[in-house]
Design an enzyme around this catalytic site. Structure first.
Site, PDB file in Angstrom:
ATOM      1  N   CYS A   8     -61.301   9.725  46.524  1.00  0.00           N
ATOM      2  CA  CYS A   8     -61.707   8.320  46.600  1.00  0.00           C
ATOM      3  C   CYS A   8     -61.054   7.701  47.829  1.00  0.00           C
ATOM      4  O   CYS A   8     -60.476   8.418  48.651  1.00  0.00           O
ATOM      5  CB  CYS A   8     -61.364   7.563  45.315  1.00  0.00           C
ATOM      6  SG  CYS A   8     -59.605   7.437  44.949  1.00  0.00           S
ATOM      7  N   ASN A  11     -56.804   6.999  46.509  1.00  0.00           N
ATOM      8  CA  ASN A  11     -56.108   7.967  45.643  1.00  0.00           C
ATOM      9  C   ASN A  11     -55.060   7.311  44.742  1.00  0.00           C
ATOM     10  O   ASN A  11     -54.032   7.900  44.437  1.00  0.00           O
ATOM     11  CB  ASN A  11     -55.473   9.113  46.466  1.00  0.00           C
ATOM     12  CG  ASN A  11     -55.058  10.331  45.639  1.00  0.00           C
ATOM     13  OD1 ASN A  11     -54.041  10.975  45.921  1.00  0.00           O
ATOM     14  ND2 ASN A  11     -55.806  10.668  44.621  1.00  0.00           N
ATOM     15  N   CYS A  13     -56.557   4.970  42.172  1.00  0.00           N
ATOM     16  CA  CYS A  13     -57.339   4.565  40.989  1.00  0.00           C
ATOM     17  C   CYS A  13     -58.314   5.660  40.551  1.00  0.00           C
ATOM     18  O   CYS A  13     -58.009   6.442  39.645  1.00  0.00           O
ATOM     19  CB  CYS A  13     -58.123   3.283  41.247  1.00  0.00           C
ATOM     20  SG  CYS A  13     -57.114   1.842  41.617  1.00  0.00           S
ATOM     21  N   ARG A  14     -59.494   5.720  41.207  1.00  0.00           N
ATOM     22  CA  ARG A  14     -60.579   6.557  40.680  1.00  0.00           C
ATOM     23  C   ARG A  14     -60.321   8.055  40.737  1.00  0.00           C
ATOM     24  O   ARG A  14     -60.546   8.756  39.742  1.00  0.00           O
ATOM     25  CB  ARG A  14     -61.888   6.241  41.425  1.00  0.00           C
ATOM     26  CG  ARG A  14     -62.407   4.834  41.171  1.00  0.00           C
ATOM     27  CD  ARG A  14     -63.425   4.442  42.211  1.00  0.00           C
ATOM     28  NE  ARG A  14     -62.826   4.371  43.539  1.00  0.00           N
ATOM     29  CZ  ARG A  14     -63.481   4.229  44.681  1.00  0.00           C
ATOM     30  NH1 ARG A  14     -64.798   4.142  44.663  1.00  0.00           N
ATOM     31  NH2 ARG A  14     -62.845   4.161  45.827  1.00  0.00           N
ATOM     32  N   SER A  15     -59.873   8.575  41.886  1.00  0.00           N
ATOM     33  CA  SER A  15     -59.720  10.041  41.953  1.00  0.00           C
ATOM     34  C   SER A  15     -58.534  10.566  41.130  1.00  0.00           C
ATOM     35  O   SER A  15     -58.657  11.636  40.526  1.00  0.00           O
ATOM     36  CB  SER A  15     -59.705  10.569  43.399  1.00  0.00           C
ATOM     37  OG  SER A  15     -58.606  10.097  44.126  1.00  0.00           O
ATOM     38  N   ASP A 127     -66.279   0.776  40.960  1.00  0.00           N
ATOM     39  CA  ASP A 127     -64.988   0.713  41.655  1.00  0.00           C
ATOM     40  C   ASP A 127     -64.106  -0.398  41.078  1.00  0.00           C
ATOM     41  O   ASP A 127     -64.337  -1.581  41.337  1.00  0.00           O
ATOM     42  CB  ASP A 127     -65.230   0.472  43.149  1.00  0.00           C
ATOM     43  CG  ASP A 127     -63.950   0.631  43.952  1.00  0.00           C
ATOM     44  OD1 ASP A 127     -62.846   0.591  43.348  1.00  0.00           O
ATOM     45  OD2 ASP A 127     -64.039   0.797  45.180  1.00  0.00           O
TER      46      ASP A 127
END
Ligand code: 4NP
Length: 155
Positions: A8, A11, A13-15, A127
């Protein structure tokens, strides 16, 4: 052995959520030994002097709500050398695909994809950095990871 890198922008939050959710899913399916799982950022924003930022607290909180701990995960940036070290680069959104391709020096082996391509609703993962909605991001990522794990079974 399949080596999977989740990607993401930051690095934080999402990934990391994808890394932790997919690792847990693989463990629960008794398939940990089939995968090497990591995550990284396209930006260098959360990596200072080689010491990456911790997972963003609201992301930690939503993972904890689902019984998952982030351990000692720290942000790292994707590098060109990663191209040979991983089999699949799973991006959270279209911008990540473009930036990952730039960092990796193209994608001659067709290793870059998007997480939601493993679901019946392809597109970007919601997101939470902009929406503040970590529950929706968690649900998107969970669904994508489930699809990815199932697809890997069929290979
Ligand atoms: P991530 O979230 O890419 O899911 O880790 C973000 C983290 C930081 C920023 C944007 C998104 N930022 O603009 O700093």
């Amino acid at each position: 052995m399949k080596r999977i890198m989740f990607i993401c922008l930051g690095n934080i939050c999402r990934s990391p959520m994808a890394e932790i959710i997919f690792r847990d899913m693989a463990e629960k399916a008794g398939r940990s030994d089939e995968f090497v799982i990591a995550s990284s950022a396209t930006s260098n924003e959360n990596v200072w002097n080689g010491i990456g930022a911790e997972v963003y607290p609201p992301a930690k909180k939503i993972l904890a709500k689902h019984g998952l701990s982030v351990g000692n995960k720290r942000a790292v940036q994707l590098t060109a050398a990663d191209y040979g070290k991983y089999d699949l680069f799973v991006c959270m959104d279209k911008n990540n695909v473009r930036n990952a391709s730039r960092i990796l020096g193209g994608d001659k082996d067709g290793k870059i994809c998007m997480l939601m391509d493993f679901t019946n609703r392809p597109g970007d993962v919601s997101d939470p950095w902009y929406t503040g909605d970590f529950e929706t991001a968690y649900n998107d990522i969970y669904e994508g990871c489930k699809g990815l794990l199932e697809q890997e079974t069929r290979l």
